[in-house]
Design a protein around this motif. Structure first.
Motif, PDB file in Angstrom:
ATOM      1  N   LEU A   1     -12.516  -1.747  -1.215  1.00 38.27           N
ATOM      2  CA  LEU A   1     -11.801  -2.649  -2.124  1.00 38.27           C
ATOM      3  C   LEU A   1     -11.684  -4.059  -1.559  1.00 38.27           C
ATOM      4  O   LEU A   1     -11.503  -5.014  -2.317  1.00 38.27           O
ATOM      5  N   GLU A   2     -11.759  -4.206  -0.248  1.00 33.54           N
ATOM      6  CA  GLU A   2     -11.830  -5.548   0.329  1.00 33.54           C
ATOM      7  C   GLU A   2     -13.166  -6.210  -0.024  1.00 33.54           C
ATOM      8  O   GLU A   2     -13.227  -7.395  -0.340  1.00 33.54           O
ATOM      9  N   GLU A   3     -14.245  -5.412   0.020  1.00 36.13           N
ATOM     10  CA  GLU A   3     -15.567  -5.942  -0.316  1.00 36.13           C
ATOM     11  C   GLU A   3     -15.724  -6.138  -1.827  1.00 36.13           C
ATOM     12  O   GLU A   3     -16.375  -7.080  -2.270  1.00 36.13           O
ATOM     13  N   SER A   4     -15.152  -5.238  -2.598  1.00 37.00           N
ATOM     14  CA  SER A   4     -15.276  -5.271  -4.066  1.00 37.00           C
ATOM     15  C   SER A   4     -13.893  -5.140  -4.676  1.00 37.00           C
ATOM     16  O   SER A   4     -13.469  -4.030  -5.036  1.00 37.00           O
ATOM     17  N   PRO A   5     -13.141  -6.236  -4.788  1.00 38.63           N
ATOM     18  CA  PRO A   5     -11.741  -6.170  -5.247  1.00 38.63           C
ATOM     19  C   PRO A   5     -11.567  -5.509  -6.612  1.00 38.63           C
ATOM     20  O   PRO A   5     -10.514  -4.941  -6.885  1.00 38.63           O
ATOM     21  N   GLU A   6     -12.581  -5.566  -7.462  1.00 36.98           N
ATOM     22  CA  GLU A   6     -12.467  -4.942  -8.781  1.00 36.98           C
ATOM     23  C   GLU A   6     -12.870  -3.475  -8.761  1.00 36.98           C
ATOM     24  O   GLU A   6     -12.784  -2.789  -9.781  1.00 36.98           O
TER      25      GLU A   6
ATOM     26  N   ASN B   1      -2.984  11.885  -3.291  1.00 41.56           N
ATOM     27  CA  ASN B   1      -2.746  10.963  -2.180  1.00 41.56           C
ATOM     28  C   ASN B   1      -3.298   9.567  -2.438  1.00 41.56           C
ATOM     29  O   ASN B   1      -2.730   8.577  -1.956  1.00 41.56           O
ATOM     30  N   LEU B   2      -4.387   9.459  -3.178  1.00 41.30           N
ATOM     31  CA  LEU B   2      -5.130   8.201  -3.272  1.00 41.30           C
ATOM     32  C   LEU B   2      -5.282   7.768  -4.723  1.00 41.30           C
ATOM     33  O   LEU B   2      -6.261   8.117  -5.396  1.00 41.30           O
ATOM     34  N   PRO B   3      -4.345   6.988  -5.239  1.00 44.61           N
ATOM     35  CA  PRO B   3      -4.450   6.545  -6.643  1.00 44.61           C
ATOM     36  C   PRO B   3      -5.618   5.614  -6.898  1.00 44.61           C
ATOM     37  O   PRO B   3      -5.978   5.375  -8.050  1.00 44.61           O
ATOM     38  N   GLU B   4      -6.245   5.089  -5.830  1.00 41.32           N
ATOM     39  CA  GLU B   4      -7.412   4.220  -6.023  1.00 41.32           C
ATOM     40  C   GLU B   4      -8.649   4.984  -6.480  1.00 41.32           C
ATOM     41  O   GLU B   4      -9.654   4.369  -6.864  1.00 41.32           O
ATOM     42  N   VAL B   5      -8.600   6.317  -6.452  1.00 45.25           N
ATOM     43  CA  VAL B   5      -9.734   7.112  -6.926  1.00 45.25           C
ATOM     44  C   VAL B   5      -9.692   7.128  -8.454  1.00 45.25           C
ATOM     45  O   VAL B   5      -9.029   7.952  -9.075  1.00 45.25           O
ATOM     46  N   ALA B   6     -10.393   6.181  -9.052  1.00 42.02           N
ATOM     47  CA  ALA B   6     -10.397   6.083 -10.510  1.00 42.02           C
ATOM     48  C   ALA B   6     -11.069   7.290 -11.140  1.00 42.02           C
ATOM     49  O   ALA B   6     -10.659   7.783 -12.188  1.00 42.02           O
ATOM     50  N   SER B   7     -12.141   7.768 -10.498  1.00 44.63           N
ATOM     51  CA  SER B   7     -12.868   8.919 -11.023  1.00 44.63           C
ATOM     52  C   SER B   7     -13.582   9.615  -9.872  1.00 44.63           C
ATOM     53  O   SER B   7     -14.154   8.952  -9.002  1.00 44.63           O
ATOM     54  N   LEU B   8     -13.526  10.929  -9.870  1.00 40.48           N
ATOM     55  CA  LEU B   8     -14.256  11.748  -8.896  1.00 40.48           C
ATOM     56  C   LEU B   8     -14.834  12.925  -9.652  1.00 40.48           C
ATOM     57  O   LEU B   8     -14.087  13.659 -10.323  1.00 40.48           O
TER      58      LEU B   8
ATOM     59  N   PRO C   1      -8.786  -0.725  -7.901  1.00 44.17           N
ATOM     60  CA  PRO C   1      -7.361  -1.004  -7.671  1.00 44.17           C
ATOM     61  C   PRO C   1      -6.566  -0.413  -8.815  1.00 44.17           C
ATOM     62  O   PRO C   1      -7.012  -0.417  -9.968  1.00 44.17           O
ATOM     63  N   THR C   2      -5.406   0.096  -8.523  1.00 43.95           N
ATOM     64  CA  THR C   2      -4.625   0.785  -9.557  1.00 43.95           C
ATOM     65  C   THR C   2      -3.200   0.272  -9.575  1.00 43.95           C
ATOM     66  O   THR C   2      -2.648  -0.085  -8.530  1.00 43.95           O
ATOM     67  N   PRO C   3      -2.583   0.190 -10.750  1.00 45.86           N
ATOM     68  CA  PRO C   3      -1.168  -0.182 -10.789  1.00 45.86           C
ATOM     69  C   PRO C   3      -0.317   0.896 -10.136  1.00 45.86           C
ATOM     70  O   PRO C   3      -0.736   2.038  -9.977  1.00 45.86           O
ATOM     71  N   ARG C   4       0.883   0.506  -9.730  1.00 44.76           N
ATOM     72  CA  ARG C   4       1.778   1.449  -9.070  1.00 44.76           C
ATOM     73  C   ARG C   4       2.078   2.624  -9.988  1.00 44.76           C
ATOM     74  O   ARG C   4       2.348   2.450 -11.176  1.00 44.76           O
ATOM     75  N   ARG C   5       1.997   3.806  -9.428  1.00 41.73           N
ATOM     76  CA  ARG C   5       2.264   4.992 -10.229  1.00 41.73           C
ATOM     77  C   ARG C   5       3.725   5.020 -10.694  1.00 41.73           C
ATOM     78  O   ARG C   5       4.609   4.470 -10.044  1.00 41.73           O
ATOM     79  N   LYS C   6       3.927   5.715 -11.800  1.00 40.82           N
ATOM     80  CA  LYS C   6       5.262   5.770 -12.383  1.00 40.82           C
ATOM     81  C   LYS C   6       6.224   6.642 -11.588  1.00 40.82           C
ATOM     82  O   LYS C   6       7.430   6.521 -11.734  1.00 40.82           O
ATOM     83  N   ASP C   7       5.699   7.517 -10.752  1.00 45.93           N
ATOM     84  CA  ASP C   7       6.577   8.408  -9.984  1.00 45.93           C
ATOM     85  C   ASP C   7       6.142   8.376  -8.522  1.00 45.93           C
ATOM     86  O   ASP C   7       5.547   9.324  -8.020  1.00 45.93           O
ATOM     87  N   PRO C   8       6.438   7.276  -7.810  1.00 46.25           N
ATOM     88  CA  PRO C   8       6.003   7.169  -6.418  1.00 46.25           C
ATOM     89  C   PRO C   8       6.818   8.087  -5.518  1.00 46.25           C
ATOM     90  O   PRO C   8       7.771   8.720  -5.946  1.00 46.25           O
ATOM     91  N   GLY C   9       6.451   8.126  -4.244  1.00 44.85           N
ATOM     92  CA  GLY C   9       7.132   9.014  -3.313  1.00 44.85           C
ATOM     93  C   GLY C   9       8.418   8.446  -2.767  1.00 44.85           C
ATOM     94  O   GLY C   9       8.701   8.563  -1.568  1.00 44.85           O
TER      95      GLY C   9
END
Length: 888
Positions: A657-662, A845-852, A875-883
């Motif tokens: 995500l540092e290399e490809s911010p989108e 654990n990793l909300p940045e995983v848009a699709s797997l 990059p993903t918006p903050r989840r609605k139910d964080p830890g």
């Protein structure tokens, strides 16, 4: 910190949070800033000598400007500080300073006026969450031995704390990695705080109706009149700037003028005046606002902005908000008798809790309950749901001894992950019945705060089933189920007896049972239409006595000779003698009927619910049966697969995500590295642009091999084969490559890879997608037509247990293919479950995983082989139910 203050560079706005404290009030948490210098001075000046000494180990009555500047200037990485504020004033400070790459020293200072409200615990929870994300895994603290309150903050948080005493100071050390115990503590504290926060709305000692009018047609007049008519047992105050009295009560110009402490302020003024009322209530120390006023987000952009300002002002003052555009709340507790709603009369008291969002639906729900004679314990309408939601009331109902079942009419859902875990806890002891028509953006009413969602309706259904929730399609069905689960015991199985006085009605009931998955184990027994009440009683006694029967369905048309009352008496009498549920179909009759009500030998009130048609009764019984099965099942244990290197996966995510911010799709090498960190081994494959490349790859891999097209077209064309398998010689490889090229090149689908030949098995698809509303959604299916054409896909919402994973595998209709269908060898189900478990934990654990997508997964006798995988990060918006505890 004033709104005009410039935020420092790198200010982590995502750390800001509104939290409910132990007493139900609200505080705001945010990172400290250099502009807080004066606020910190004021905070310190208000502290007692004892508190100052406990924090600084010295009688520092005044802090130097140099010290305060150092405290308020942090880098938000190695030095982090959070402040808790109410009405803009600092009431608590928590900080950590990194002392090694993986450890940090933590310290707290809580206002004397706010101690005992759990502020230290909340600050510790948020600091630990921030530190853990920053690579810190250990906190240390130095505390004076007499500071037992602070020592208990650490030990009570669920951490394993080691202590060392030296030079008059207790040194504490503990790992901050979330554990099962620390998570349980966090959720328990959240539950207690949010449950308590509902107390001022449901059990107020004092109410102020702002906008109480002498005009009989006004909303304020109706609300005040209904409160007085219900006989509310607390103090009631009218607020009206232009009147001396309203409905016999002296009128006050402002809430702040009321001499009593006000728990609940009901706001019924034009929308443009509401913010002034909020400021007035904040000055008066009101705990909860019930805003019945309309004209907010449901009315357009201006109203939406006004609604946001309402929420911000209320939370800054420590108040919770029910509404705006709320229908009101009702509490039938005889010690309260609260009708702070637009309903002209209190519904009959009972054991059903009801929640609805809009006012119009509130009217419909209460009217339907009254027609059926269903008693209500608590009713609430959240309106636009700017703050208080069904989640908060479910937290309250978990501990409410006056409520045996809960009905929720949901027009939208703002935090499905939180809903799921709270509903699961509530459903473990009380039935939860939900009316929710859909999850698409088209189903969200104007004014409701809800993110868009991409999930299929099947995923929403799966979430409700996973939580043990009974989903129904409309209010009619909700009350069909409610009148059964409130008044009858739950079924112990799906075996049913049918007793009636009509062959046609009995057959119709039996057909409905079969279609809803119930087993007819007794009957249908059809008595003559002129049978006596005694004959009915004998037939029912036989049905209840049958050991192969779990529930009894009675179905009667109006008898020609025997009176209705005699039949109802026979049904009631037989049901009272049994612990098995009983449902009655009397054509034209529905609800809680007096003739079907009685008292058991042990003094328990019991009612046989009546239905106008057998299909309604059977549908309700099937729902109660499925719920009883869920409640009796083992919930399983949370997934914790071994061999996971979360840090390695997080570093790869950060690098990409540092290399490809989108965001972007990972390369094959990155996929192998990323999934390998979670113990998922992806089979290697070698690209082959020419036939010679294919031969060389086969020689390097070792025969037998497969050649397959990896073109996107092939993944979405199940009828178009792009693979050749079991190639054992160079000649076979050349022939297969040339044949595939000739057929697929015209479609630009001739992108090939060579891969080792797998053991024959069942091709499956395991995937997860990050949804803006639901967070991660894990899916499983059998590859090919079941997935591509039939949509036979199972879904679950993490976090999952081992039982959830097993249910997910079994949920697809094609699951028998895994268990030895038509003589094939059963696959290694445990290996498949382990693979899905790892995907689930990774996604959680990793909300940045848009699709797997793992496709295909070759499930076979010896294991589950991942033959292909695709991962997309974003990059993903903050989840609605964080830890961590936070109001969203």
């Amino acid at each position: 910190m004033s709104e005009a203050s410039a935020l420092p560079a790198g200010y982590p706005a995502q750390w800001e949070a509104d939290v409910v404290l132990r007493d139900g009030s609200v505080a705001h948490l945010r990172p400290i800033t250099p502009s807080d210098v004066e606020a910190v001075h004021r905070f310190h000046a208000g502290q007692s000598d004892e508190s100052i000494y406990m924090r600084f180990f010295a009688p520092l009555r005044q802090l130097s400007d140099r010290d305060v500047t150092r405290f308020t200037n942090v880098d938000y990485h190695d030095r982090v500080a959070l402040v808790a504020t109410v009405r803009g004033a600092i009431i608590g400070i928590g900080r950590y300073d990194r002392i090694t790459p993986t450890s940090a020293e933590v310290a707290f200072n809580i206002s004397d006026l706010y101690q005992g409200k759990g502020i230290g615990s909340v600050l510790l929870e948020h600091l630990a969450f921030i530190a853990w994300e920053a690579g810190v895994d250990e906190f240390t603290a130095e505390v004076l031995p007499q500071n037992r309150k602070m020592i208990s903050v650490f030990s009570d948080a669920g951490y394993e704390v080691s202590r060392h005493f030296a030079d008059g100071v207790v040194s504490l050390t503990f790992q901050i990695q979330p554990t099962e115990r620390s998570e349980a503590v966090r959720l328990s504290r959240e539950h207690r705080a949010e449950s308590v926060s509902m107390h001022s709305a449901l059990f107020p000692d004092s109410i102020a109706v702002v906008g109480a009018s002498r005009r009989s047609g006004s909303i304020g007049h109706h609300i005040l009149s209904n409160i007085l008519a219900a006989g509310f047992n607390g103090a009631v105050h009218a607020v009206n700037r232009e009147a001396m009295e309203v409905l016999g009560l002296p009128a006050h110009a402002r809430v702040a003028d009321i001499p009593d402490e006000v728990d609940l302020a009901i706001v019924a003024v034009p929308a443009e005046e509401v913010l002034n009322v909020v400021a007035d209530c904040a000055e008066a120390g009101v705990k909860t606002l019930l805003v019945v006023s309309a004209g907010f987000a449901e009315s357009g952009p201006d109203g939406q902005q006004l609604q946001a300002q309402l929420l911000a002002a209320a939370r800054a003052a420590g108040m919770r908000v029910l509404g705006p555009n709320s229908f009101g709340v009702i509490n039938n507790d005889p010690a309260v008798r609260l009708n702070a709603s637009l309903a002209p009369e209190l519904p009959p008291p009972g054991r059903l809790g009801l929640f609805a969002q809009s006012g119009a639906l509130g009217i419909a729900v209460l009217a339907s309950a009254a027609r059926r004679g269903l008693g209500i314990s608590v009713f609430a309408s959240a309106g636009n749901r700017v703050d208080v939601s069904g989640n908060d009331f479910m937290q309250y109902w978990i501990d409410d001894d006056s409520t045996d079942a809960v009905g929720l009419y949901l027009e939208s859902m703002g935090n499905p992950r939180k809903f799921s875990r709270i509903a699961r806890r509530l459903a473990s002891t009380k039935p939860v019945i939900v009316v929710k028509s859909g999850v698409s953006s088209y189903g969200v009413p104007p004014g409701h705060r809800a993110r868009p969602t991409r999930v299929r309706p099947e995923a929403f259904d799966a979430m409700l089933r996973q939580a043990g929730v009974i989903r129904v399609e409309n209010v009619h069905q909700m009350f069909d189920v409610a009148q059964l689960v409130v008044h009858q015991p739950l079924p112990k199985g799906n075996r049913v007896a049918i007793v009636g006085n009509s062959d046609a009605l009995g057959a119709l009931t039996a057909e409905a049972c079969v279609s809803w998955g119930l087993e007819v184990a007794h009957g249908p027994v059809s008595l003559p239409s002129d049978a006596s009440g005694e004959r009915f009683a004998e037939a029912l006694a036989d049905a209840f006595a049958d050991a192969e029967v779990d529930s009894v369905l009675t179905c009667f048309i109006p008898p020609l000779v025997t009176l209705d009352e005699d039949v109802a008496t026979a049904v009631r009498g037989a049901a009272l003698l049994s612990e098995k549920p009983c449902l009655a179909t009397f054509l034209g009759m529905r609800g809680v009927v007096e003739r079907l009500s009685g008292t058991t030998d042990d003094g328990r009130d019991e009612v046989v619910p009546a239905y106008s048609m057998p299909e309604d009764a059977v549908r309700a019984l099937a729902a109660a049966t499925r719920y009883a099965e869920w409640r009796a099942r083992d919930r399983g244990i949370p997934l914790r697969p071994v061999g996971i290197d979360r840090e390695a996966a997080e570093l790869l995510v950060e690098r990409v995500l540092e290399e490809s911010p989108e965001g972007r799709r990972l390369t094959l090498q990155e996929v192998t590295e990323f999934l390998g960190a979670y113990g998922i081994n992806v089979w290697g494959s070698v690209p082959a642009r020419t036939v010679d490349d294919a031969v060389a790859a086969a020689e390097a891999i070792g025969y037998p091999v497969v050649i397959k097209s990896v073109a996107p077209l092939m993944r979405h064309s199940p009828g178009l084969s792009g693979i050749r398998v079991d190639l054992r010689t160079e000649a076979q490889v050349r022939e297969a490559f040339d044949g595939l090229t000739e057929r697929l090149a015209p479609m630009s689908a001739n992108s090939f890879v060579v891969q080792r030949m797998a053991t024959p098995g069942v091709s499956c698809v395991v995937r997860t997608d990050e949804d803006p509303l639901f967070g991660p959604v894990v899916s499983f299916s059998i590859a090919g037509p079941p997935t591509e054409l039939l949509g036979d896909i199972g879904h679950r919402i993490p976090p999952l247990t081992d039982v959830d994973v097993s249910d997910l595998i079994s949920s697809v209709k094609a699951a028998p293919m895994l268990h030895g269908h038509r003589g094939a060898a059963p696959v290694h189900r445990a290996a498949l479950a382990d693979l899905i478990a790892r995907v689930s934990v990774l996604a959680d654990n990793l909300p940045e995983v848009a699709s797997l997508v793992l496709n295909p997964v070759n499930a076979q006798v010896g294991g589950a082989d991942v033959l292909g995988a695709e991962v997309t990060l974003a990059p993903t918006p903050r989840r609605k139910d964080p830890g961590r505890r936070t109001l969203t």
